[in-house]
Design a protein around this motif. Structure first.
Motif, short mmCIF file in Angstrom:
data_model
loop_
_atom_site.label_atom_id
_atom_site.label_comp_id
_atom_site.label_asym_id
_atom_site.label_seq_id
_atom_site.Cartn_x
_atom_site.Cartn_y
_atom_site.Cartn_z
N ARG A 73 11.98 20.22 -9.37
CA ARG A 73 11.24 19.05 -9.88
C ARG A 73 11.45 17.85 -8.96
N TRP A 74 12.69 17.64 -8.55
CA TRP A 74 12.98 16.49 -7.70
C TRP A 74 12.34 16.64 -6.32
N MET A 75 12.35 17.84 -5.78
CA MET A 75 11.73 18.07 -4.48
C MET A 75 10.22 17.89 -4.58
N ALA A 76 9.63 18.36 -5.68
CA ALA A 76 8.19 18.17 -5.87
C ALA A 76 7.84 16.68 -5.92
N ALA A 77 8.66 15.91 -6.63
CA ALA A 77 8.42 14.47 -6.72
C ALA A 77 8.54 13.82 -5.35
N ALA A 78 9.57 14.20 -4.58
CA ALA A 78 9.76 13.61 -3.26
C ALA A 78 8.57 13.88 -2.36
N GLN A 79 8.06 15.11 -2.38
CA GLN A 79 6.95 15.46 -1.50
C GLN A 79 5.62 14.88 -1.98
N LEU A 80 5.49 14.65 -3.27
CA LEU A 80 4.31 13.96 -3.77
C LEU A 80 4.29 12.51 -3.29
N PHE A 81 5.45 11.88 -3.27
CA PHE A 81 5.54 10.51 -2.75
C PHE A 81 5.18 10.49 -1.26
N VAL A 82 5.60 11.50 -0.51
CA VAL A 82 5.24 11.58 0.92
C VAL A 82 3.73 11.73 1.07
N ALA A 83 3.12 12.55 0.22
CA ALA A 83 1.67 12.71 0.26
C ALA A 83 0.98 11.36 -0.01
N GLY A 84 1.55 10.59 -0.93
CA GLY A 84 1.02 9.25 -1.19
C GLY A 84 1.11 8.35 0.02
N MET A 85 2.22 8.44 0.76
CA MET A 85 2.36 7.66 1.98
C MET A 85 1.35 8.10 3.04
N LEU A 86 1.14 9.40 3.14
CA LEU A 86 0.18 9.93 4.10
C LEU A 86 -1.22 9.40 3.85
N LEU A 87 -1.59 9.26 2.59
CA LEU A 87 -2.93 8.80 2.24
C LEU A 87 -3.05 7.27 2.28
N SER A 88 -1.97 6.57 1.98
CA SER A 88 -2.06 5.11 1.85
C SER A 88 -1.78 4.36 3.14
N PHE A 89 -0.87 4.83 3.96
CA PHE A 89 -0.53 4.07 5.17
C PHE A 89 -1.72 3.88 6.11
N PRO A 90 -2.53 4.92 6.40
CA PRO A 90 -3.66 4.68 7.30
C PRO A 90 -4.68 3.70 6.75
N VAL A 91 -4.75 3.56 5.43
CA VAL A 91 -5.74 2.69 4.81
C VAL A 91 -5.25 1.25 4.72
N GLN A 92 -4.00 1.06 4.28
CA GLN A 92 -3.53 -0.29 3.99
C GLN A 92 -2.30 -0.72 4.78
N GLY A 93 -1.74 0.18 5.61
CA GLY A 93 -0.50 -0.15 6.28
C GLY A 93 0.59 -0.33 5.24
N TYR A 94 1.44 -1.37 5.42
CA TYR A 94 2.43 -1.67 4.39
C TYR A 94 1.75 -2.45 3.28
N GLY A 95 1.33 -1.72 2.25
CA GLY A 95 0.67 -2.33 1.10
C GLY A 95 1.37 -1.91 -0.18
N GLY A 96 0.78 -2.24 -1.30
CA GLY A 96 1.40 -1.96 -2.58
C GLY A 96 1.69 -0.49 -2.80
#
Length: 403
Positions: A73-96
């Motif tokens: 469960r914890w590993m799944a959560a960690a990798q989901l957060f990484v997926a969120g970074m992968l999708l959000s960083f190219p769009v907003q850089g350091y954003g919310g």
């Protein structure tokens, strides 16, 4: 845990692909690709999507048995957060969203680190357990730099020296602390399980710790050019060189016994790691000379090359050796051998180009012909190689499932 390792390997493919795109931007016009936000995506996915989970898995899987309670469960959560970074960083850089995902991954990472800490409690105290505990401590220590950024930015000091020192604190203790000590712990535990005596004495370990702490001085020397700071870094790199020499002596004494317990491609991966770390230590030792330190801090190609010595040369190679040892990658398959060869060749060529071009800039001798095209080609070899490794592992999984 094999499936989590393969997911981490998929993130390596993605991070490598973004890295190749960032090389291509210098020769092909891509107005949709803004360099800095994509660079943040590349670095976060490489460090948090590939190296962090793969090192955790490699440490936990040194012994047979079930995964710690709640690990999946914890590993799944960690990798989901990484997926969120992968999708959000190219769009907003350091954003919310990207900041929230980064903090979420860090908090979940503490839980995984705690699980590794408990798991290693029965390892030999004077050997692999000491190295593993130091790796975990350095990982947590590195995150102090991230926590410090909030108050620094709230105080209106974004972009100040203190702001950049916080970033350098995180990166320094990740690269030179967490990654390197985890690699040594994995190798040490493997040696203990296979009856290979390469245990480092406590004095050598102490030298590695002192070298890691003292060489942080170089990370702040770019803004504070005081002789005292340069002197501290010089002492640190000399201590680190002494530690590397003592470590190499221990490994050389056990090389014959280790050779009969490793496969050909395991030895190639470990050899690549040792060469990379030798170059890293040599580069830091040369940087003890003040004029060289100035060049190393100001030439971006040197900085990028040095970072890749840690992430690709040390971390990635020891993890691939681990996967080969566990049978998660089968070197009897041609696809695995080709993938390994491409990844190592891409790493070696890109390092030669980065340090070679940096030296030309230093000497004011101009640019290598077709430098950016060659660097893109070398960089592209790495995600292609990693993709072949992933494809071979997934094909093996499918065949086992069918059978």
């Amino acid at each position: 845990m094999r499936r989590w390792f393969l997911l981490a390997l998929a993130f390596l493919v993605i991070a490598g692909s973004i890295g190749a795109l960032l090389r291509l931007i210098f020769v092909v016009e891509m107005p949709w690709l803004v360099f800095k936000p994509w660079m943040h995506a590349h670095s976060h996915v490489a460090m948090l999507g590939w190296l962090f989970p793969a090192l955790v898995i490699a440490l936990l899987r040194q012994d047979e048995g079930l995964a710690p309670h709640g690990f999946h469960r914890w590993m799944a959560a960690a990798q989901l957060f990484v997926a969120g970074m992968l999708l959000s960083f190219p769009v907003q850089g350091y954003g919310g969203l990207s900041i929230a995902c980064s903090l979420g991954q860090m908090l979940v990472g503490y839980v995984l680190i705690a699980q590794v800490w408990r798991h290693t409690a029965k390892w030999p105290a004077a050997g692999s357990r000491l190295l593993a505990r130091l790796a975990l401590l350095f990982q947590v220590i590195s995150t102090i730099g991230i926590w410090a950024m909030g108050p620094i930015m709230a105080g209106g000091m974004a972009g100040s020296e203190l702001y950049y020192w916080s970033i350098q604190w995180f990166l320094h203790f990740q690269f030179n602390g967490w990654f390197w000590f985890a690699a040594m712990a994995i190798g040490s535990r493997w040696a203990e399980r296979h009856g290979v005596d390469v245990r480092l004495d406590r004095f050598t370990v102490l030298l590695w710790v002192l070298g890691t702490v003292l060489t942080f001085a170089l990370a702040i020397a770019w803004s504070e050019r005081y002789i005292g700071i340069i002197a501290v870094n010089s002492a640190g790199v000399l201590v680190q060189a002494w530690a590397a020499w003592r470590t190499m002596r221990a490994m050389m004494r056990a090389r014959l016994r280790a050779q009969v317990r490793t496969t050909r491609w395991m030895r190639i991966a470990i050899g690549t790691m040792l060469i990379a770390m030798g170059v890293k230590v040599a580069a830091q030792t040369i940087a003890a000379i003040p004029v060289v330190a100035d060049i190393a801090l100001t030439l971006r190609v040197y900085v990028v090359g040095f970072v890749h010595l840690n992430t690709l040369g040390a971390g990635t190679m020891v993890l691939l050796a681990f996967a080969l040892e566990r049978g998660w990658l089968d070197e009897a398959r041609a696809m695995v051998r080709v993938g390994m060869a491409l990844l190592i060749a891409g790493f070696a060529l890109s390092e030669l180009l980065l340090f070679g071009q940096g030296t030309l800039i230093w000497g004011r001798w101009g640019m290598l012909p077709n430098y950016h095209w060659m660097l893109f080609a070398a960089s592209a070899l790495m995600p292609i190689g990693a993709l072949l490794l992933l494809a071979a592992a997934l094909r093996r999984t499918r065949r086992v499932a069918i059978a």
